[in-house]
Design a protein around this motif. Structure first.
Motif, PDB file in Angstrom:
ATOM      1  N   HIS A  11       1.220  -1.170   0.193  1.00 47.06           N
ATOM      2  CA  HIS A  11       0.033   0.359   0.148  1.00 47.06           C
ATOM      3  C   HIS A  11       1.084   1.135   0.019  1.00 47.06           C
ATOM      4  O   HIS A  11       0.776   2.307  -1.368  1.00 47.06           O
ATOM      5  N   VAL A  12       1.954   1.816   0.952  1.00 52.78           N
ATOM      6  CA  VAL A  12       2.444   2.078   0.682  1.00 52.78           C
ATOM      7  C   VAL A  12       3.592   2.742  -0.336  1.00 52.78           C
ATOM      8  O   VAL A  12       3.098   3.831  -0.897  1.00 52.78           O
ATOM      9  N   ALA A  13       3.609   1.808  -0.507  1.00 48.77           N
ATOM     10  CA  ALA A  13       4.855   1.911  -1.707  1.00 48.77           C
ATOM     11  C   ALA A  13       3.901   1.712  -3.074  1.00 48.77           C
ATOM     12  O   ALA A  13       4.723   3.274  -3.974  1.00 48.77           O
ATOM     13  N   GLU A  14       2.909   1.457  -3.373  1.00 51.56           N
ATOM     14  CA  GLU A  14       2.085   1.601  -4.490  1.00 51.56           C
ATOM     15  C   GLU A  14       1.433   3.258  -4.296  1.00 51.56           C
ATOM     16  O   GLU A  14       0.857   3.965  -5.079  1.00 51.56           O
ATOM     17  N   CYS A  21      -7.477   0.245  -1.109  1.00 49.48           N
ATOM     18  CA  CYS A  21      -6.492  -0.526  -1.300  1.00 49.48           C
ATOM     19  C   CYS A  21      -6.057  -0.244  -2.857  1.00 49.48           C
ATOM     20  O   CYS A  21      -7.895  -0.277  -2.999  1.00 49.48           O
ATOM     21  N   GLY A  22      -5.661  -0.681  -3.732  1.00 51.30           N
ATOM     22  CA  GLY A  22      -5.611  -0.763  -5.158  1.00 51.30           C
ATOM     23  C   GLY A  22      -4.698  -2.142  -5.464  1.00 51.30           C
ATOM     24  O   GLY A  22      -4.052  -3.250  -4.649  1.00 51.30           O
ATOM     25  N   ILE A  42      -5.923  -6.692   0.271  1.00 56.56           N
ATOM     26  CA  ILE A  42      -4.975  -6.801  -0.840  1.00 56.56           C
ATOM     27  C   ILE A  42      -5.001  -8.188  -2.056  1.00 56.56           C
ATOM     28  O   ILE A  42      -5.374  -7.873  -3.749  1.00 56.56           O
ATOM     29  N   VAL A  43      -4.803  -9.298  -1.346  1.00 60.20           N
ATOM     30  CA  VAL A  43      -5.130 -10.881  -2.002  1.00 60.20           C
ATOM     31  C   VAL A  43      -6.062 -11.176  -3.451  1.00 60.20           C
ATOM     32  O   VAL A  43      -5.772 -10.975  -4.336  1.00 60.20           O
ATOM     33  N   PRO A  44      -7.305 -10.765  -2.565  1.00 61.09           N
ATOM     34  CA  PRO A  44      -8.754 -11.137  -3.211  1.00 61.09           C
ATOM     35  C   PRO A  44      -8.696 -10.028  -4.390  1.00 61.09           C
ATOM     36  O   PRO A  44      -8.821  -9.705  -5.950  1.00 61.09           O
ATOM     37  N   LEU A  45      -7.881  -8.529  -4.325  1.00 65.80           N
ATOM     38  CA  LEU A  45      -8.164  -7.481  -5.365  1.00 65.80           C
ATOM     39  C   LEU A  45      -6.899  -8.423  -6.753  1.00 65.80           C
ATOM     40  O   LEU A  45      -7.115  -7.989  -8.093  1.00 65.80           O
TER      41      LEU A  45
END
Ligand code: UDP
Length: 425
Positions: free
Chosen positions: A23-26, A193-194, A313-316
């Protein structure tokens, strides 16, 4: 961005490195693409790291000296937060930011402390946003006495929530929890989140596979992720005569002794063997981020059945690769995965319901394809990092536009926090 334990450079999938690091990186990278200057402050956890560097995507990374320059479990970091805050204040005195955004409750403390030190020098001082990534109150509810968070989290985390200018929740469920902690609803915004939809795509190379229905669980190998529920569901399916299913367990430690050296992997293997499905559970270990799309593309479904999940985030990532997902209907998963459209919701800790859901997908390749296509559509329209960054930017702008003096309740909470912090020292 202040992210005391989760560096954008960390290898994710271990016990303390996962969604927050991503999250922080992206988010930082996407904000840079939108023309902003972003610096990530994280704790220096290796002698090999320099104090300051610029990453290829233009994000500046500052490795702050606070505590020993080696890995320290996040639940043991609280004593180093005052030193961390001191360094932030020093840095910001010469390079004042407009906005500081804390990630995780301890970063929130560091941000408030550092901004408090600057308050007299800089007017207006930076505004403070906070994303918790996980809430101690939820963790404690589910983990009880197994929760290894420092005892102080119980009162410091709600104080952070009430002391920052804005809390950014990642889903409505978290916003609800924050309101229960006494956070004024006007100071809560939601930005999810993305997923990187350029990397996580349905088309492209896939890992080799056999003929069995291939499922995977992906993430940090910790009990609350509920991998044991999936193993139990496999046993129920086997008992009903269905053994043509395999489960990849992705995450945990890597290397030859990845099972022997990891207590959770050992526990899961023993469980699988005792239930007679040892041959169907494959411990893959940690997979580098760059190889995750290939892995997802080789799957028939991703299973994600945690006890609780702040976002997930994994399901996304799975949906972006066109893979259907079965999730427990908890936290952010209720929002990101649409039941009957991109996957199936099951109650948490319910192996029988999960076994039924797996059987439905196993019997219906067309349904799998339909869920997969809907997942691609959903992630591309709602969950790109550029969209998350634009939502976040809107929140930041509203904070800057409305800055006056911190409102009375925030100011009072901040000074209480400071007194508690001083008392603790
Ligand atoms: N991940 C990875 N390699 C692994 C295991 C996990 O790259 O071996 C990544 C995964 O793709 C996802 C992140 O780690 O991007 C986990 O994030 P999530 O929000 O699902 O879980 P959290 O770690 O926050 O509990």
């Amino acid at each position: 961005m202040v992210s005391e334990h989760a560096s954008p450079l960390a290898t994710v999938g271990g016990v303390d490195a996962g969604g927050q690091n991503v999250h922080v990186a992206e988010l930082s990278a996407a904000l840079v693409r939108r023309g902003h200057d972003v610096t990530v402050f994280t704790r220096r956890d290796s002698e090999r790291l320099h104090w300051e560097q610029t990453l290829p995507n233009g994000v500046r990374l500052v490795n702050v000296d606070a505590g020993p320059a080696r890995a320290v479990p996040k639940d043991k970091l609280l004593p180093y937060i005052p030193a961390f805050a001191e360094q932030l204040a020093n840095y910001w005195t010469d390079n004042p930011p407009n906005i500081v955004h804390g990630h995780f409750w301890m970063s929130g403390i560091a941000c408030i402390e550092a901004v408090g030190k600057l308050q007299k020098q800089l007017l207006p001082p930076p505004v403070v946003a906070e994303t918790f990534h996980a809430l101690g109150v939820v963790k404690r509810r589910h983990q009880g006495t197994d929760d290894t968070s420092p005892a102080e989290r119980e009162f410091l985390e709600p104080w952070v929530a009430r002391s920052v200018d804005r809390v950014i929740a990642t889903c409505p469920d978290e916003a609800f929890e924050l309101r229960q902690l006494g956070v004024n609803r006007r100071r809560i915004s939601v930005a999810p989140c993305g997923v990187d939809v350029e990397k996580f795509t349905p088309d492209g190379p896939a890992r080799a596979r056999g003929k069995r229905l291939r499922l995977a669980v992906v993430g940090r190998l910790v009990p609350r992720k509920g991998v044991d529920i999936v193993v139990s569901a496999l046993a129920l399916l086997a008992a009903s005569g269905r053994r043509d299913v395999e489960l990849l367990v992705v995450g945990g430690t890597s290397g030859k002794d990845r099972i022997a050296s990891d207590p959770e992997a050992r526990r899961l293997r023993e469980l699988a063997e005792s239930l007679g499905v040892g041959g169907q559970v494959i411990f893959v270990g940690q997979v580098p981020r760059d190889e995750m799309p290939e892995l997802f593309r080789s799957l028939d479904a991703v299973v994600c059945t945690p006890w609780y999940e702040p976002f997930g985030i994994v399901p996304l990532e799975a949906m972006a690769c066109g893979v259907p997902v079965i999730v427990s209907a908890v936290g952010g998963l209720q929002e990101s995965v649409v039941d009957g459209v991109t996957g199936i919701h099951v109650p948490p800790k319910h192996p029988a319901a999960l076994a039924d859901a797996i059987a439905i997908l196993a019997d219906d390749p067309e349904l799998r394809a339909r869920f997969g296509a809907a997942g691609v559509e959903r992630t591309r329209t709602r969950y790109t990092w550029d969209r998350v960054a634009s939502d976040t930017e809107r929140i930041y702008r509203a904070m800057l536009d409305h800055w006056e003096e911190p409102e009375a309740d925030v100011a009072a909470s901040r000074s209480r926090l400071r007194r508690v912090g001083e008392g603790a020292r």
